[in-house]
Design a protein around this motif. Structure first.
Motif, PDB file in Angstrom:
ATOM      1  N   HIS A   1      -2.656   6.984 -15.865  1.00  0.00           N
ATOM      2  CA  HIS A   1      -1.610   7.257 -14.873  1.00  0.00           C
ATOM      3  C   HIS A   1      -1.903   6.615 -13.502  1.00  0.00           C
ATOM      4  O   HIS A   1      -1.000   6.068 -12.856  1.00  0.00           O
ATOM      5  CB  HIS A   1      -1.488   8.782 -14.712  1.00  0.00           C
TER       6      HIS A   1
ATOM      7  N   SER B   1      -1.922   9.283  -3.886  1.00  0.00           N
ATOM      8  CA  SER B   1      -0.971  10.182  -4.540  1.00  0.00           C
ATOM      9  C   SER B   1      -1.370  11.626  -4.277  1.00  0.00           C
ATOM     10  O   SER B   1      -2.256  11.899  -3.463  1.00  0.00           O
ATOM     11  CB  SER B   1      -0.944   9.890  -6.038  1.00  0.00           C
TER      12      SER B   1
ATOM     13  N   ASP C   1       5.935   9.925  -9.249  1.00  0.00           N
ATOM     14  CA  ASP C   1       5.742   9.779 -10.695  1.00  0.00           C
ATOM     15  C   ASP C   1       7.016   9.385 -11.445  1.00  0.00           C
ATOM     16  O   ASP C   1       8.089   9.939 -11.209  1.00  0.00           O
ATOM     17  CB  ASP C   1       5.180  11.080 -11.264  1.00  0.00           C
TER      18      ASP C   1
ATOM     19  N   HIS D   1       0.176   3.546 -11.487  1.00  0.00           N
ATOM     20  CA  HIS D   1       0.844   3.598 -10.175  1.00  0.00           C
ATOM     21  C   HIS D   1       0.918   2.200  -9.551  1.00  0.00           C
ATOM     22  O   HIS D   1       1.907   1.843  -8.924  1.00  0.00           O
ATOM     23  CB  HIS D   1       0.118   4.561  -9.233  1.00  0.00           C
TER      24      HIS D   1
HETATM   25 ZN    ZN Z   1       1.195  10.039  -9.851  1.00  0.00          ZN
END
Ligand code: ZN
Ligand code: KG4
Length: 337
Positions: free
Chosen positions: A115, A141, A308, A119
């Motif tokens: 993840h 984040s 996200d 980004h």
């Molecule tokens: Zn994220």
């Protein structure tokens, strides 16, 4: 790249249930996000159990909608990808297992995606020129604050990261303390108000490193707020106004630290471009100061792809196709550098 041109990706690592279809790692065909923010707002933060259950309720609809927006539907999909970490384990499980089941049933390759690495790939979806290597990436984040040197796809070196809170986490905690709303980042950006007099909150420089620390700044916010509460106890409007000023000073400190460290990293590494990514990359003050300080081209995902989403997962899967086995498990602490 390879022949896996059209990728369906699923993202459920935190509180957004998302599915997207991206072609050739940069062309977004569908990008569907079911946000749980209204559900978690009453708790002032993401409740993991609630998030997991909500993913189960939303995931089918979100995937069907993404496929409905894709000309040719399933027939055009070459691979299925999903986030397998880092994130909340119960939340990750829903997206990962759904993606594996769909790929298996359709006889398609399955790609596992990190993840945080993904980004950065929001920057490949901006419709502008792709970032050139070597490139410094500042990923900020709710869960991560990381500076990396990216020498090519899948070739990253960690330069530094946070020693305590992530930048977004600090925004969220400070907003809660100042009673400005949830999620904290957008609330602070919207309400930040420059004080009439010259004031500043501390900055933890951690000289000689690319590391960050936001705990001292958080404590300074707490003390400023306690003082405001004492002096403005019976003036709610004035207290709210003072809290907006404290929010401004907090944002200035965070932006100053992030941009100076990023600039130093670009200078030291000889990077030819910079990527700003993660939810905090949506912050307009951060973008503005970064553009003023840094001379190499800056690549930022479109606003909607900073927080996200699954389009960034699909783009990452295209540029760095790590074909996984059916036994790939969720890894809440997965790292890529
Ligand atoms: Zn994220
Ligand atoms: O990337 P993201 O959606 O989730 C994680 O992977 O953690 O980031 C969410 C974080 C939250 O902490 C939120 O407060 C922050 O990004 N954020 C912002 C802004 N928009 C979202 N922080 C500062 N300014 C913003 N405009």
């Amino acid at each position: 790249m390879g022949e896996l041109r059209t990728i369906l990706a699923i993202e459920t690592s935190c509180d957004e249930t998302a599915a997207a279809v991206v072609v050739d790692g940069h062309h977004t065909i569908a990008n569907v996000v079911a946000s749980q923010v209204e559900i978690h707002r009453r708790y002032g933060g993401v409740v993991p159990e609630v998030a997991s259950r909500q993913h189960i309720l939303s995931i089918d609809t979100v995937i069907n909608e993404a496929l409905a927006q894709t000309p040719g539907g399933w027939a055009s999909i070459d691979a299925v990808a999903a986030t397998y970490g880092p994130g909340l384990s119960g939340a990750l499980l829903t997206g990962l297992n759904t993606a594996k089941a769909l790929a298996w049933a359709r006889g398609l390759p399955f790609i596992g995606v990190n993840h945080v690495e993904a980004h950065m790939y929001g920057a490949w979806l901006s419709g502008e020129d792709a970032p050139q290597f070597p490139c410094v990436a500042l990923i900020v984040s709710g869960g991560h604050t990381l500076l990396v040197l990216l020498r090519g796809h899948g070739d990253a070196i960690r330069l530094g990261g946070t020693l305590d809170d992530a930048a977004g986490e600090a925004f969220d905690k400070v907003a809660r303390l100042l009673e400005l709303g949830f999620p904290g980042g957008p609330a602070i950006q919207r309400l930040a108000l420059a004080p009439a007099q010259q004031e500043r909150l501390p900055r933890a420089w951690l000289h000689g490193t690319y590391d960050f620390s936001f705990s001292g700044l958080k404590t300074a916010v707490l003390h400023a707020d306690q003082q405001a509460q004492q002096t403005l106890a019976d003036q709610p409007d004035a207290l709210h106004q003072r809290r907006r000023e404290i929010a401004y000073l907090f944002q200035e400190s965070v932006v100053d630290i992030l941009t100076r460290k990023a600039k130093q990293a670009v200078l030291d590494t000889g990077a030819v471009s910079l990527i700003l990514a993660g939810g905090v990359a949506a912050n307009t003050r951060l973008r503005e100061v970064l553009r003023r300080r840094i001379s190499v081209p800056i690549h930022v995902p479109p606003f909607a792809l900073c927080t996200d989403n699954a389009a960034m997962i699909a783009a990452c899967a295209y540029w760095r196709p790590q074909i996984a086995g059916w036994d790939l498990a969720v890894d809440p602490n997965l790292s890529f550098v």
